[in-house]
Design a protein around this motif. Structure first.
Motif, short mmCIF file in Angstrom:
data_model
loop_
_atom_site.label_atom_id
_atom_site.label_comp_id
_atom_site.label_asym_id
_atom_site.label_seq_id
_atom_site.Cartn_x
_atom_site.Cartn_y
_atom_site.Cartn_z
N LEU A 84 0.85 -1.19 0.00
CA LEU A 84 0.00 0.00 0.00
C LEU A 84 0.89 1.23 0.00
O LEU A 84 1.81 1.34 0.80
N ARG A 85 0.59 2.16 -0.90
CA ARG A 85 1.27 3.46 -0.90
C ARG A 85 0.27 4.51 -0.46
O ARG A 85 -0.82 4.64 -1.03
N ALA A 86 0.63 5.26 0.60
CA ALA A 86 -0.32 6.22 1.18
C ALA A 86 0.43 7.42 1.72
O ALA A 86 1.63 7.36 2.03
N GLU A 87 -0.30 8.54 1.86
CA GLU A 87 0.27 9.72 2.48
C GLU A 87 0.44 9.50 3.98
O GLU A 87 -0.24 8.66 4.59
N ALA A 88 1.31 10.29 4.58
CA ALA A 88 1.72 10.05 5.96
C ALA A 88 0.62 10.31 6.98
O ALA A 88 0.66 9.77 8.09
N GLY A 89 -0.38 11.12 6.62
CA GLY A 89 -1.44 11.44 7.58
C GLY A 89 -2.54 10.41 7.68
O GLY A 89 -3.46 10.58 8.50
N VAL A 90 -2.49 9.36 6.89
CA VAL A 90 -3.48 8.29 6.99
C VAL A 90 -3.36 7.62 8.35
O VAL A 90 -2.26 7.28 8.80
N ARG A 91 -4.49 7.41 9.02
CA ARG A 91 -4.47 6.71 10.31
C ARG A 91 -4.55 5.19 10.07
O ARG A 91 -5.14 4.74 9.08
N LEU A 92 -3.97 4.44 10.98
CA LEU A 92 -4.04 3.00 10.86
C LEU A 92 -5.49 2.53 10.85
O LEU A 92 -5.83 1.55 10.17
N ARG A 93 -6.36 3.21 11.57
CA ARG A 93 -7.78 2.87 11.58
C ARG A 93 -8.36 2.91 10.16
O ARG A 93 -9.14 2.03 9.78
N GLU A 94 -7.98 3.92 9.39
CA GLU A 94 -8.50 4.05 8.03
C GLU A 94 -8.00 2.92 7.14
O GLU A 94 -8.75 2.42 6.28
N ILE A 95 -6.76 2.51 7.34
CA ILE A 95 -6.23 1.37 6.57
C ILE A 95 -7.01 0.10 6.90
O ILE A 95 -7.40 -0.67 6.01
N GLY A 111 -0.90 -0.66 20.29
CA GLY A 111 -2.15 -0.91 21.01
C GLY A 111 -3.26 0.07 20.70
O GLY A 111 -4.33 -0.01 21.30
N THR A 112 -3.04 0.98 19.76
CA THR A 112 -4.10 1.87 19.28
C THR A 112 -4.02 1.96 17.77
O THR A 112 -2.92 1.96 17.19
N LYS A 113 -5.16 2.05 17.12
CA LYS A 113 -5.18 2.21 15.66
C LYS A 113 -5.33 3.66 15.26
O LYS A 113 -5.52 3.97 14.07
N GLU A 114 -5.25 4.58 16.23
CA GLU A 114 -5.46 5.99 15.95
C GLU A 114 -4.18 6.73 15.57
O GLU A 114 -4.22 7.94 15.35
N VAL A 115 -3.04 6.06 15.51
CA VAL A 115 -1.81 6.73 15.11
C VAL A 115 -1.77 6.86 13.59
O VAL A 115 -2.43 6.11 12.86
#
Length: 456
Positions: A84-95, A111-115
């Motif tokens: 996956l190629r993505a911009e740096a501001g994508v949150r792990l939750r969105e992935i 332990g969080t998907k919000e980073v």
């Protein structure tokens, strides 16, 4: 393209300490970030979701905090390679929301998907599978880095390798990560086959890690940090692997890749100071340990309950009150782990500063980042409310960790001193060589970097 939004605001990390007033800039696109770097003479620092705990994502004094949350576009995905190629501001939750239903999962997750993806790379995050797979840098195939001269440099394990190794653990101090290529992990279901074991004490916990980790991709332990005497270190150990369709119930098989993130409620206010104290935490820990009556329990659970239990409560950091908390996370070499962790637990108990959350994991070999945190051994993370005596406790813990050849995690730190930092991170001089070459005027800095004396 439009001008970036500029304002002054109070910012803090997830621990809500320290808090600084910062001139914040929010570009809409990568071109906006580049124009800031090209036209800027002020110090600057990229900030993602602000989920580091201390001052690593803060910039005090004169400078610009570049808020990266608008740069959250997923750019491409190769289903043959899983990249996956993505911009740096994508949150792990969105992935996760996009790719779990398609049969892909993060290769490493905290332990969080919000980073954000950029923040994850900047601190070379680790997860419950570090003993098997290492940190996220092992799965980063390429980074686009905006450097102090306004140019975009591609770095990877093969191209500009020194810069790559400085960036994947460099806390945003080598430049602004704008784009990341990350290899995802294929999965058959959105479930985890979980096994929970009770450990009577720290020695029992170590023995169970040793026995069962070879059979599982993921492992972690909740540890009762206030249990003393013969019960010191009693724990619940959780092992897991991605479930196959054969593991699922008939109901789960109806939609094996169905993913609905958990979110119960947000904490609407700060709890009063002192609610989390030695007595309330001790009572909670006793009940939590006793609630699993069987020593060995098996279940098939969703991704969120296994990986992200705290994400189910929005703003859970408010439970520590307005003063906030710190997370102390250390890792000790394998030969020092048992005695060292017993010493640390005893110091915490003696201080009277209770840790509501205590997590123990076993780590594998160091990763490739020059300032990477993990080493082969055990890591302990403690969330401690900010109360009188906290700084003295942390300085004592830092001395204990350094004396035993370990280190603390910079993504969680707010109190480490420069001399102790240098003792813990012997590759600092090698990292500084890269920093001097790529950012000789020290344009990219942070409150943490200034506190630790990290200068080219």
């Amino acid at each position: 393209m439009g001008s970036p939004v500029v304002d002054c605001r109070l910012l803090s990390g997830w621990g809500r300490y320290p808090t600084v007033e910062s001139r914040s800039v929010r570009p809409e696109k990568r071109e906006g970030v580049q124009s800031l770097v090209e036209g800027g003479s002020r110090p600057m620092l990229a900030r993602g979701a602000g989920r580091s705990y201390g001052d690593a994502a803060l910039l005090n004094g004169d400078g610009d905090t570049v808020l990266m949350d608008r740069l959250n576009r997923m750019l491409s995905f190769d289903s043959d390679t899983g990249v996956l190629r993505a911009e740096a501001g994508v949150r792990l939750r969105e992935i996760l929301e996009v790719f779990v239903p398609r049969g892909w999962f993060l290769p490493v997750t905290p332990g969080t998907k919000e980073v954000t993806l950029g923040g994850a790379v900047a601190f070379d995050i680790h997860g419950k599978n570090h003993h098997r797979d290492g940190g996220i840098s092992n799965f980063v195939r390429e980074i686009e880095l905006l450097t102090a001269d306004g140019k975009t440099v591609t770095c990877s394990p093969e191209q500009n390798k020194k810069l790559f190794c400085a960036t994947v653990s460099g806390a945003g101090l080598t430049g602004i990560i704008t784009e990341v290529a990350l290899e995802l992990r294929p999965i058959e279901t959105a479930y985890v086959a979980e096994r929970t074991l009770k450990a009577d004490d720290l020695g029992d916990a170590f023995a169970l890690f040793e026995e069962h980790e070879p059979n599982y991709l993921y492992s972690v332990a909740w540890i009762d940090c206030l249990a003393s005497g013969s019960s010191m270190g009693r724990s619940h150990l959780m092992f897991g692997r991605h479930a196959t369709p054969d593991d699922l119930t008939s109901k789960q098989r109806q939609d094996p890749l169905g993913y609905e993130p958990d979110h119960l409620a947000s904490l609407p206010f700060d709890l009063p100071e002192g609610v989390l104290n030695e007595h309330t935490v001790k009572a909670f820990n006793k009940l939590y340990y006793a609630r699993q009556r069987k020593r060995d329990k098996r279940a098939v659970v969703g991704i969120d309950p296994f990986f992200y239990p705290l994400d189910a409560i929005g703003d859970w950091n408010r439970m520590y009150g307005e003063s906030g908390f710190v997370q102390f996370q250390c890792v000790l070499p394998m030969e020092e782990s048992y005695d060292g962790l017993k010493e640390i637990l005893a110091e915490v108990q003696e201080s009277g500063l209770a840790s509501f959350l205590a997590v123990l994991k076993r780590m594998g070999p160091p990763d490739g980042g020059l300032l990477t945190f993990p080493m082969r051994g055990y890591t302990l993370a403690l969330d401690i409310p900010r109360r009188e005596g906290l700084e003295d406790l942390l300085l004592d813990l830092h001395e204990t960790v350094a004396r035993r050849g370990g280190r603390v995690y910079l993504a969680k730190d707010a109190y480490l001193r420069p001399d102790t930092f240098r003792e813990m991170y012997p590759a600092l001089e090698e990292w500084l060589e890269v920093k001097r070459r790529i950012d000789p005027e020290n344009q990219f800095t942070s409150a943490q970097a200034r506190r630790l004396g990290i200068e080219p």
